[in-house]
Enzyme design. Structure first.
Site, PDB file in Angstrom:
ATOM      1  N   LYS A 459       0.841  -1.252  -0.178  1.00 54.82           N
ATOM      2  CA  LYS A 459       0.031   0.002   0.065  1.00 54.82           C
ATOM      3  C   LYS A 459       0.881   1.349  -0.083  1.00 54.82           C
ATOM      4  CE  LYS A 459      -4.142  -2.292   2.037  1.00 54.82           C
ATOM      5  NZ  LYS A 459      -5.067  -2.246   3.151  1.00 54.82           N
ATOM      6  N   ARG A 534      -1.077 -14.954   2.879  1.00 54.09           N
ATOM      7  CA  ARG A 534      -1.908 -14.578   4.124  1.00 54.09           C
ATOM      8  C   ARG A 534      -1.253 -14.895   5.498  1.00 54.09           C
ATOM      9  NH1 ARG A 534      -6.478 -13.122   2.625  1.00 54.09           N
ATOM     10  NH2 ARG A 534      -7.750 -13.018   4.729  1.00 54.09           N
ATOM     11  N   ARG A 554       2.252  -7.095   8.607  1.00 55.32           N
ATOM     12  CA  ARG A 554       1.264  -6.092   9.089  1.00 55.32           C
ATOM     13  C   ARG A 554       1.631  -5.849  10.668  1.00 55.32           C
ATOM     14  NH1 ARG A 554      -4.107  -9.244   6.379  1.00 55.32           N
ATOM     15  NH2 ARG A 554      -4.087  -7.870   4.666  1.00 55.32           N
ATOM     16  N   ASN A 564      -2.540  -0.854   6.655  1.00 54.92           N
ATOM     17  CA  ASN A 564      -2.038  -2.222   7.116  1.00 54.92           C
ATOM     18  C   ASN A 564      -0.872  -2.747   6.222  1.00 54.92           C
ATOM     19  OD1 ASN A 564      -3.837  -3.194   5.271  1.00 54.92           O
ATOM     20  ND2 ASN A 564      -4.862  -4.386   6.706  1.00 54.92           N
ATOM     21  N   HIS A 567      -1.802  -6.261   1.118  1.00 53.62           N
ATOM     22  CA  HIS A 567      -3.235  -6.890   0.803  1.00 53.62           C
ATOM     23  C   HIS A 567      -3.055  -8.267  -0.042  1.00 53.62           C
ATOM     24  CE1 HIS A 567      -7.375  -7.458  -0.504  1.00 53.62           C
ATOM     25  NE2 HIS A 567      -7.054  -7.515  -1.629  1.00 53.62           N
TER      26      HIS A 567
END
Length: 590
Positions: A459, A534, A554, A564, A567
């Site tokens: 991000k 993940r 994260r 965070n 993704h």
């Protein structure tokens, strides 16, 4: 300090040229196990040697030794050879050698030579005139002057430029060259340094648009393959023999009868086409730029794969290993403990229920046995366990650790092997399986651990330095960055990534965060990629991540639940849709 000659169990250790010369003074027969420092002596034959020593009871004329090729000048031609080798020294003269842990052949050879020595000592026969053999490895004799002088001569470097990567041509190229039997020694999707691009494409320097070309190549993710030829193709040939005078006379008496006489079938090695030639035949050469000049390849290896030569000199390999159902169900933890104690790293592992076709592949060596069909039914109705193992000379070491193919052979010649240790009652077979060659290993690993792709995003609030740290962590975790681009995720583009939540009330907040700067969008590939990514990201809320998964991305880079850091797709189907949405051939942005 000088090495000392010492007895370890029944074999004398020879680890210097002086000790080798001393050994040649032995009276009678000395059986020498020539070994490499990376793996030690051959364990499989030690029970046989102990049995021969006890049963023959001829300590004056029968000796056993292990010789480390790395430290003995006389054995230099056998250094870095993976196959076990046994030399037979008779009164100081090397008169025979056996390659491979062929226990029955070694047994016969020792008994024959000792019986001869006893008869000679008793005056019952004259000493045969044995010819002393030259200590040159057979493969060296076959190769002669054609051996490679440097590491670069065995390999090719292939670059697929950013446009080919975005069109996913590197995936097609990889599949084709593996299928053909080439071995991908190393692979990386990376931003190429400008200096390397100029050197690799130096033949284009005089082109008027060369500077523009260089700027294009360094602007995006390129794919680099380091490949080797792999095993050459085997071709069966029949060779005609010339007739003797008697045969010619017989032929003249019966001119109408065919008299072509063939020699035994001979397996010949057919040299494989170069990678460039193969790519041209497959009509995919336009996407690939190949360098095969040895000195240049060696130089590019140092830049692109700096650890490769070190790893190669250590003979680091991967192999596929399989535990059959009985041993998996009852003794899995014991086996895994042995695997780790033997120096293997377990890269991947999983339970699997084999199809009949898959069971047939891993049971092929038993296809002529009467119990074969029952074995197939058992293997395809009960779970097995497959692993990818890594270590020096992994293929050969795992084969030796497994032992013979049947329990009977294992108890007779190698009682310390896994086959003997984990023998079960249902079938008289080795409860383990391993790949037969490096090329087969890579194909089997890809088959049993098929690569999966997921969409990943870094991000905007993550700093440039942190982005590099995350990318480094991704590679260290074994992911391949298959595609990558940096982009501003305006709503139209963001919808392609977050299509599952576009109707949610909080989605406008997500869009605000994404509009604050550019994001890095990637396709990450490895086995079980969705779940692994993940896990690596950690819980959605960075505060929760710090408690539950403090080493996650994260936890380390997230600021709050919206910012965070990273993704990822929730499942495989979402990943497939997202990747097709974001990376498309006809996307003007790409």
């Amino acid at each position: 300090m000088a090495s000392k000659k010492r007895e370890v169990q029944l074999q004398t250790v020879i680890n210097s040229q002086n000790l080798w010369d001393d050994m040649l003074l032995n009276k009678g027969l000395t059986v020498i196990d020539v070994y490499q420092a990376w793996c030690g002596p051959c364990k499989a034959v030690q029970p046989l040697f102990r049995k021969l020593k006890n049963e023959l009871n001829e300590d004056e004329i029968l000796h056993f030794a292990v010789a480390e090729a790395d430290n003995i000048v006389t054995l230099q031609s056998f250094r870095d050879k993976c196959e076990p080798l046994f030399l037979f020294s008779l009164n100081g003269k090397i008169i025979a050698k056996i390659q491979g842990a062929n226990a029955p052949l070694i047994n016969r050879k020792v008994i024959t030579l000792i019986e001869e020595e006893k008869k000679i000592a008793a005056g019952e026969m004259a000493r045969p005139q044995y010819v002393e053999i030259t200590l040159v490895d057979q493969s060296e004799e076959e190769l002669g002057d054609s051996q490679y002088d440097s590491i670069g001569e065995s390999y090719s470097i292939t670059i697929l430029k950013p446009d080919a990567v975005l069109r996913r041509k590197h995936i097609e190229v990889k599949e084709k060259i593996i299928k053909e039997g080439f071995i991908i020694e190393a692979k990386d999707n990376t931003f190429l340094p400008e200096e390397l691009v100029r050197e690799f494409y130096i033949h284009l320097t005089d082109q008027p648009d060369f500077e523009e070309f260089v700027a294009f190549v360094i602007s995006g993710l390129s794919c680099v393959f380091l490949t080797s030829q792999g095993e050459e193709e085997e071709v069966i040939q029949e060779e005609t023999q010339s007739q003797s005078e008697d045969e010619e006379e017989e032929l003249s008496e019966h001119p109408d009868e065919p008299h072509v006489k063939f020699a035994p079938m001979v397996e010949m090695k057919k040299k494989r086409d170069s990678l460039q030639e193969y790519l041209e035949r497959q009509h995919i050469a336009e996407f690939c730029d190949v360098e095969e000049d040895p000195s240049k390849v060696s130089k590019f290896i140092d830049i692109l794969f700096p650890d490769f030569k070190t790893m190669k000199s250590m003979h680091i390999q991967r192999t596929l290993a399989l535990l059959r159902p009985e041993v998996y169900e009852d003794r899995k933890d014991d086996v895994l403990d042995i695997i780790q104690k033997e120096g293997f790293t377990i890269l991947m592992q999983r339970q699997i229920l084999l199809s009949e076709e898959e069971a047939r592949t891993v049971c092929k060596s038993y296809e002529n046995e009467e119990y074969f069909n029952k074995l197939l039914a058992y293997m395809s109705s009960n779970p097995s366990y497959v692993l990818v193992l890594l270590r020096a000379k992994a293929l050969e070491y795992w084969k030796e650790l497994m032992g013979p193919k049947t329990v009977e052979e294992a108890f007779a010649s190698d009682p310390e092997s896994l086959c003997a240790q984990f023998a079960t009652g249902n079938f008289p077979i080795n409860q383990f399986y391993g790949s037969s060659s490096r090329a087969v290993a890579e194909k089997e690993i890809e088959y049993f651990f098929p690569p999966q792709s997921t969409l990943a995003l870094i991000k905007p609030h993550v700093t440039q330095e942190q982005r590099l740290e995350i990318l480094r962590a991704i590679k260290e975790a074994g992911f391949e960055i298959t595609m990558l681009k940096e982009t501003l995720l305006i709503p139209e583009r963001a919808n392609k990534v977050y299509f599952k939540i576009t109707g949610k009330e909080f989605y406008k907040n997500v869009l605000e965060v994404l509009a604050s700067g550019t994001s890095i969008v990637m396709v990450l590939t490895k086995w079980n990629a969705v779940a692994e990514w993940r896990r690596m990201m950690g819980p959605v809320d960075p505060e929760e991540a710090k408690l539950l998964s403090p080493n996650s991305l994260r936890a380390n880079y997230g600021l709050d639940i919206l910012r965070n850091a990273v993704h990822g797709a929730s499942n495989a189907s979402e990943a497939a849709v997202s990747i097709n949405n974001v990376f498309t051939e006809d996307n003007p942005e790409d």
